[in-house]
Scaffold this active site. Structure first.
Site, PDB file in Angstrom:
ATOM      1  N   GLU A   5       0.516  -0.929   0.022  1.00 40.95           N
ATOM      2  CA  GLU A   5      -0.050  -0.057   0.190  1.00 40.95           C
ATOM      3  C   GLU A   5       1.039   1.381   0.310  1.00 40.95           C
ATOM      4  OE1 GLU A   5      -2.485  -0.227   3.301  1.00 40.95           O
ATOM      5  OE2 GLU A   5      -4.323  -1.575   2.159  1.00 40.95           O
ATOM      6  N   ARG A  37      -4.661  -7.899 -17.320  1.00 41.67           N
ATOM      7  CA  ARG A  37      -5.630  -7.470 -16.898  1.00 41.67           C
ATOM      8  C   ARG A  37      -5.187  -6.617 -16.142  1.00 41.67           C
ATOM      9  NH1 ARG A  37      -9.169  -9.795 -19.511  1.00 41.67           N
ATOM     10  NH2 ARG A  37     -11.330  -8.499 -19.464  1.00 41.67           N
TER      11      ARG A  37
END
Ligand SMILES: *Cc1c(COP(=O)(O)O)cnc(C)c1O
Length: 445
Positions: free
Chosen positions: A56, A234
């Site tokens: 993160e 993707r």
């Protein structure tokens, strides 16, 4: 089971499903224009140990330890994207195209603000303000359309913009076969003081390879998926241009904050690694040839279809995609077209046509494209043949009646599907498709 047991023995069920999908792709022509075949290198990176990592934050500013390699791989992806598209700032963390677009709204708009985009039924994307999508529920979506000839109605867009004063304007589409008028939308955005975002999800590989003009000089923000013509995993990216930073110097940090912590948690580092690989591939000189060949193939296919009496929306294509108008067979025939092509070994999707006379669920067209079959190495000569197979299949499948009366549809559709599945002519076409597939293998043994 040992942790390093290969899938083949660790989970036979899933292994066989992957084998099945591999064979399906190998033995059929993938002509859904948003699909492609990624390289072994891309998929190797995607299947790497980066999937195990939490990171993160952004390179150099993470909330977890152990970021030596995640920082490097994310910076590498960013640098390659900057070079490839000529932009100032890139965020490679969006999980996919829709979240990437969501982050643009989150960065720039408040709930209830007016936004404008191309209508879904006119070839636009759900996330450009369509009523059932978050973008049309949280924001006030104003939708421009295409003219009867299939070309984007720039005049309508200008009038709507002057009337509704959108804060954000989208240019970009998911079923549009002509060059996008970035310059004209730039004038409209300028007139009303709006942010202009180009969503090049479908065409980013063409833009990267110089086969479609770039939006970068004209718009403030560019979003793209990475798995369509760009031929990566993707994923998606949000890019800020020089023009964007001139309009709003805070734009890069607004976008970054919107992606994380605004909308997402930890980035998919394995996806980032695979995006870096795909961008590396797109920077090679032969990617330009690939992009050019996609367009050449699309034009050759349009020509072959026309010669075989099939109607193409706008009469042709400038990019990777074609929209077939099946109304000469009657309205609502998109489903039959899709089924007949599937029976012939060609995967496409049913799609609305401009001024759709039936409905979005029973549209009157099919959408198809050349990115994946160009990856297999097919050229103009094969497009001639593919065009003949498609035309023959449509002529077989679309003769079945589609009733205008809603209550009669279910029975008619079931009968048509049954007839299509057992049709001998379509079985013969399936053999021709298979022969082409064998000539252009995906996974050379
Ligand atoms: C494919 C596409 C998207 C969305 O991508 P997903 O990865 O399916 O969420 C957004 N905009 C356009 C124009 C697209 O074609």
């Amino acid at each position: 089971m040992a942790r390093n047991t290969p899938l083949r023995t660790a989970d036979r069920q899933v292994f066989e499903l992957i084998e099945g999908e591999t064979t399906r792709q190998e033995n059929g022509l993938e002509m859904i224009p948003s699909e492609n075949h990624s390289s072994v290198a891309v998929r190797e990176a995607l299947g790497s140990v980066f999937t195990d990592k939490y990171s993160e934050g952004y390179p150099g500013k993470r909330y977890y330890g152990g970021q030596e390699f995640t920082d490097k791989v994310e910076n590498l992806a960013i640098e390659r994207a900057k070079k490839l598209f000529g932009v100032e700032h890139v965020n490679v963390q969006p999980y996919s195209g829709s979240p990437a677009n969501h982050s643009v709204y989150f960065a720039l708009c408040e709930p209830g603000d007016v936004v404008m985009g191309q209508s879904l039924t006119a070839g636009g994307h759900l996330t450009h303000g369509w009523k059932v999508n978050f973008s049309g529920k949280i924001y006030k979506g104003v939708q421009y359309s295409v003219r009867a000839d299939g070309i984007i109605d720039v005049e309508e867009a200008r009038k709507l913009a002057l009337e509704h004063r959108p804060k954000l304007i989208w240019v970009g589409a998911t079923a549009y076969s002509r060059e996008l008028p970035f310059d004209e939308f730039a004038k409209i955005a300028e007139e009303v003081g709006a942010y202009l975002a180009a969503d090049i999800s479908h065409i980013s590989g063409l833009v990267a390879g110089g086969a479609h003009k770039s939006p970068v000089p004209h718009v403030h923000i560019v979003t793209t998926t990475t798995h369509k013509t760009l031929r990566g995993p993707r994923g998606a990216m949000v890019m800020v241009t020089k023009k964007g930073i001139e309009k709003d110097p805070e734009l890069p940090s607004k976008i970054d904050k919107a992606v994380f912590p605004g909308l997402q948690g930890g980035p998919h580092d394995h996806q980032t690694a695979a995006i870096a690989v795909a961008l590396g591939e797109a920077l090679q000189p032969d990617f330009r040839k690939y992009a050019e060949q996609i367009v050449k193939n699309s034009r050759a296919l349009a020509k072959s279809l026309a010669e075989n009496g099939i109607k193409v929306v706008t009469g042709g294509s400038d990019n990777h995609l074609l929209l077939i108008d099946l109304t000469p067979f009657g309205i609502g025939k998109g489903l039959y077209g899709q089924e007949a092509l599937e029976a012939a070994g060609i995967t496409v999707n049913k799609n609305t046509i401009p001024a759709e006379p039936c409905s979005p669920f029973y549209p009157s067209g099919v959408r198809l494209g050349t990115p994946a079959i160009t990856t297999r190495g097919m050229k103009e000569k094969e497009m001639q043949e593919v065009g003949e197979i498609i035309s023959s299949a449509l002529k077989i499948g679309c003769v079945h009646p589609f009733p205008e009366e809603k209550e009669k549809r279910e029975t008619a559709i079931a009968a048509a599907k049954g007839a299509i599945r057992s049709d001998k002519g379509l079985k013969k076409l399936r053999e021709e498709t298979l022969k082409l597939c064998k000539e252009f293998p995906l996974h050379k043994k």
